[in-house]
Design a protein around this motif. Structure first.
Motif, PDB file in Angstrom:
ATOM      1  N   ASN A 196      -7.448  13.816   1.921  1.00 35.62           N
ATOM      2  CA  ASN A 196      -8.340  12.872   2.734  1.00 35.62           C
ATOM      3  C   ASN A 196      -8.117  13.247   4.220  1.00 35.62           C
ATOM      4  O   ASN A 196      -7.297  13.323   4.818  1.00 35.62           O
ATOM      5  CB  ASN A 196      -8.207  11.350   2.325  1.00 35.62           C
TER       6      ASN A 196
ATOM      7  N   ARG B 194      -3.077  -4.424  -1.233  1.00 34.44           N
ATOM      8  CA  ARG B 194      -1.982  -3.564  -0.600  1.00 34.44           C
ATOM      9  C   ARG B 194      -0.783  -3.481  -1.727  1.00 34.44           C
ATOM     10  O   ARG B 194       0.189  -3.894  -1.228  1.00 34.44           O
ATOM     11  CB  ARG B 194      -1.247  -4.537   0.180  1.00 34.44           C
TER      12      ARG B 194
ATOM     13  N   GLY C  73       0.935  -1.254   0.083  1.00 37.94           N
ATOM     14  CA  GLY C  73       0.114  -0.145  -0.057  1.00 37.94           C
ATOM     15  C   GLY C  73       0.976   1.325   0.005  1.00 37.94           C
ATOM     16  O   GLY C  73       2.100   1.162   0.364  1.00 37.94           O
ATOM     17  N   SER C  74       0.281   2.399  -0.276  1.00 41.64           N
ATOM     18  CA  SER C  74       1.167   3.704  -0.418  1.00 41.64           C
ATOM     19  C   SER C  74       1.441   4.069   1.188  1.00 41.64           C
ATOM     20  O   SER C  74       2.547   4.475   1.469  1.00 41.64           O
ATOM     21  CB  SER C  74       0.500   5.010  -1.086  1.00 41.64           C
ATOM     22  N   ASP C  75       0.689   3.409   2.148  1.00 42.79           N
ATOM     23  CA  ASP C  75       0.867   3.670   3.428  1.00 42.79           C
ATOM     24  C   ASP C  75       2.381   3.146   3.850  1.00 42.79           C
ATOM     25  O   ASP C  75       2.943   4.002   4.718  1.00 42.79           O
ATOM     26  CB  ASP C  75       0.049   2.733   4.351  1.00 42.79           C
TER      27      ASP C  75
ATOM     28  N   PHE D  11       4.896   5.734   2.439  1.00 40.10           N
ATOM     29  CA  PHE D  11       5.428   6.853   3.328  1.00 40.10           C
ATOM     30  C   PHE D  11       6.138   6.412   4.729  1.00 40.10           C
ATOM     31  O   PHE D  11       6.960   7.135   5.049  1.00 40.10           O
ATOM     32  CB  PHE D  11       4.026   7.338   3.961  1.00 40.10           C
TER      33      PHE D  11
ATOM     34  N   ALA E  55      -3.551   9.460  -4.197  1.00 42.49           N
ATOM     35  CA  ALA E  55      -4.446   8.540  -3.790  1.00 42.49           C
ATOM     36  C   ALA E  55      -5.540   8.657  -4.637  1.00 42.49           C
ATOM     37  O   ALA E  55      -6.119   7.811  -5.026  1.00 42.49           O
ATOM     38  CB  ALA E  55      -4.592   8.122  -2.382  1.00 42.49           C
ATOM     39  N   TYR E  56      -6.155   9.987  -4.519  1.00 37.48           N
ATOM     40  CA  TYR E  56      -7.390  10.096  -5.398  1.00 37.48           C
ATOM     41  C   TYR E  56      -7.319  10.938  -6.648  1.00 37.48           C
ATOM     42  O   TYR E  56      -7.948  11.479  -7.002  1.00 37.48           O
ATOM     43  CB  TYR E  56      -8.149  10.973  -4.319  1.00 37.48           C
TER      44      TYR E  56
ATOM     45  N   PHE F 285      -3.921  13.075   6.364  1.00 31.72           N
ATOM     46  CA  PHE F 285      -3.990  11.674   6.382  1.00 31.72           C
ATOM     47  C   PHE F 285      -3.118  11.178   7.680  1.00 31.72           C
ATOM     48  O   PHE F 285      -2.008  11.602   7.417  1.00 31.72           O
ATOM     49  CB  PHE F 285      -3.589  11.236   5.239  1.00 31.72           C
TER      50      PHE F 285
ATOM     51  N   THR G 280      -1.737   4.850  -5.712  1.00 27.83           N
ATOM     52  CA  THR G 280      -2.153   3.230  -5.013  1.00 27.83           C
ATOM     53  C   THR G 280      -3.100   2.465  -5.921  1.00 27.83           C
ATOM     54  O   THR G 280      -3.704   3.314  -7.060  1.00 27.83           O
ATOM     55  CB  THR G 280      -2.901   3.472  -3.652  1.00 27.83           C
TER      56      THR G 280
ATOM     57  N   SER H 188      -5.285   1.126  -4.476  1.00 28.44           N
ATOM     58  CA  SER H 188      -6.593   0.663  -3.617  1.00 28.44           C
ATOM     59  C   SER H 188      -7.904   1.254  -4.083  1.00 28.44           C
ATOM     60  O   SER H 188      -8.928   1.062  -3.364  1.00 28.44           O
ATOM     61  CB  SER H 188      -6.082   1.224  -2.270  1.00 28.44           C
ATOM     62  N   LYS H 189      -7.540   2.518  -4.435  1.00 27.87           N
ATOM     63  CA  LYS H 189      -8.771   3.231  -4.529  1.00 27.87           C
ATOM     64  C   LYS H 189      -9.608   3.173  -6.059  1.00 27.87           C
ATOM     65  O   LYS H 189     -10.268   2.491  -6.421  1.00 27.87           O
ATOM     66  CB  LYS H 189      -8.807   4.747  -4.435  1.00 27.87           C
TER      67      LYS H 189
ATOM     68  N   ALA I 171      -1.520  15.347   0.466  1.00 30.42           N
ATOM     69  CA  ALA I 171      -2.404  14.630  -0.288  1.00 30.42           C
ATOM     70  C   ALA I 171      -3.178  15.524  -1.219  1.00 30.42           C
ATOM     71  O   ALA I 171      -3.991  16.474  -0.486  1.00 30.42           O
ATOM     72  CB  ALA I 171      -3.431  13.869   0.999  1.00 30.42           C
TER      73      ALA I 171
ATOM     74  N   ASP J  78       1.006  12.993  -2.648  1.00 24.92           N
ATOM     75  CA  ASP J  78       0.103  11.761  -2.449  1.00 24.92           C
ATOM     76  C   ASP J  78      -0.981  11.704  -3.257  1.00 24.92           C
ATOM     77  O   ASP J  78      -2.010  12.542  -2.989  1.00 24.92           O
ATOM     78  CB  ASP J  78      -0.318  11.556  -0.824  1.00 24.92           C
TER      79      ASP J  78
END
Ligand SMILES: *Cc1c(COP(=O)(O)O)cnc(C)c1O
Length: 376
Positions: free
Chosen positions: A172, A240, A99-101, A104, A201-202, A125, A229, A231-232, A168, A199
């Motif tokens: 988020n 992940r 995951g991008s988590d 980071f 992510a969106y 985030f 990511t 994930s979205k 981000a 980031d």
């Protein structure tokens, strides 16, 4: 900041004592997935893809079942090649994480010493800060007037101990975004020793021409990392896989400390298939584009306040502080209707809730339930 136990105090402890600061970290709070007494609640609490995932990705995932005894390719070369081709990037500048988590987390671990700091928006985030605190670094929160990142506020927090700035964009839980011209202004004003993490992510949901995820800025800079990511938009949160595009020097540091096998074979196979399924990606963006304005309008009509404009697959919504009408009570009421939404109290937004844009029936059910709540 916690009490700093001198090293000999830790050695003299009757049992092992973690590093200073570790037990002060608030564990990440995920969106709720269950509610007592309701078998199949509608989960609008984690910004997952309402359309599920690409059938092609599911088939690729299923095909991995015969090779579970194998270690994955530590460099995720099939994903690397597919991303490089799709976005026109140099393959050797890509980094991967659980995951991008984890991207980071690894960046924090590679660049932060005790006493250093990271800078992020006040509603930033939560995953950014957890890794930084684990490195005994300070987390500096920049004011976000109107629930939107403000470049000057971020810059005010930067000092000689700042190593990373996390942005981000879109954000988020706010859903708001800043134009690329502002990102460039931020980058120009940062010392070259500070890493700007963008980031995205969106980012795939942000269709306004003023938006840019920053890959072109990262290409020509020594201190910009863009993350994305699966994930979205791609609907593969379970598998992940996050990735980043970084300068060579940052890649060199990153790849020294990451776990060697931090992406899985099923994840890699599904990610490549998902990347190739542009019809699924288009349908996911279209769903969001169709229902987000409708939801915002309906919510506004019942006296609730959508924060915006959102460029994501979710909406952050403000509730009255009046007893009986609060965000906390709304969250509980919605749960009784089998609708799980995200409390944003942990982000310092106790009077808001975050709703993932769902399928038509979910969105209509949400509005109907909220209308009853506001009347009741
Ligand atoms: C969901 C999300 C991510 C992606 O997390 P993964 O670890 O890749 O699943 C990153 N940043 C933000 C702001 C998010 O909301």
């Amino acid at each position: 900041m916690s009490e700093t136990a001198p090293p000999d105090a830790r050695a003299a402890g009757a049992r092992p004592i973690p590093k200073p600061g570790i037990l002060d970290i608030h564990p990440y709070v995920p969106g709720k997935a269950k509610v007592e007494g309701i078998a199949n609640p509608v989960k609008l609490s984690a910004n997952e893809n309402a359309l599920g995932s690409s059938p092609k990705a599911q088939a690729a995932y299923a095909g991995a079942g015969a090779s579970l005894q194998m270690y994955p390719d530590p460099r995720a070369n099939i994903v690397r090649a597919a991303l490089a081709e799709r976005f026109g990037l140099e393959p050797e500048r890509l980094i991967f994480g659980c995951g991008s988590d984890e991207v980071f987390q690894i960046l924090n671990h590679a660049y932060l010493e005790p006493g250093d700091n990271i800078v992020q928006g006040e509603y930033g985030f939560a995953a950014f800060a957890i890794g930084a605190r684990a490195c005994q670094a300070e987390v500096r929160m920049a004011h976000e007037p109107g629930y939107r990142i403000d470049v000057d506020e971020l810059l005010k927090c930067v000092d000689e101990r700042t190593r990373l700035v996390f942005l981000a964009n879109p954000g988020n839980p706010t859903g708001t975004w800043i134009p690329f011209s502002e990102v460039e202004r931020l980058h120009r004003a940062l010392p070259p020793s500070v890493i700007l993490v963008l980031d995205g992510a969106y980012g795939e949901f942000a269709v306004d021409p003023g938006f840019n995820d920053g890959l072109e800025l990262a290409r020509r800079s020594q201190n910009v990392v863009v993350t994305h990511t699966f994930s979205k938009l791609y609907g593969l949160a379970a598998l992940r896989i996050g990735w980043g595009y970084a300068p060579d020097d940052i890649v060199a540091a990153y790849d020294r400390i990451r776990a060697p096998f931090n992406t899985s074979i099923p994840g890699q196979l599904a990610a490549v298939a998902a990347l190739g399924d542009e019809a699924f990606q288009r349908a996911s963006v279209a769903l969001t584009e169709q229902w987000r304005p409708w939801l915002a309008q309906q919510l506004g009509g019942m006296g609730l306040e959508p924060v915006g404009p959102s460029a994501t697959n979710f909406l952050l919504v403000g509730f009255p502080q009046k007893p009986g009408k609060t965000a906390l009570e709304a969250e509980a009421f919605l749960a009784t209707r089998g609708l799980l939404v995200r409390s944003t109290a942990v982000y310092g937004l106790p009077d808001h809730l975050r709703f993932t844009i769902g399928l038509e029936e979910h969105n209509r059910a949400l509005i109907e339930a909220l209308a009853d709540f506001m009347r009741g």
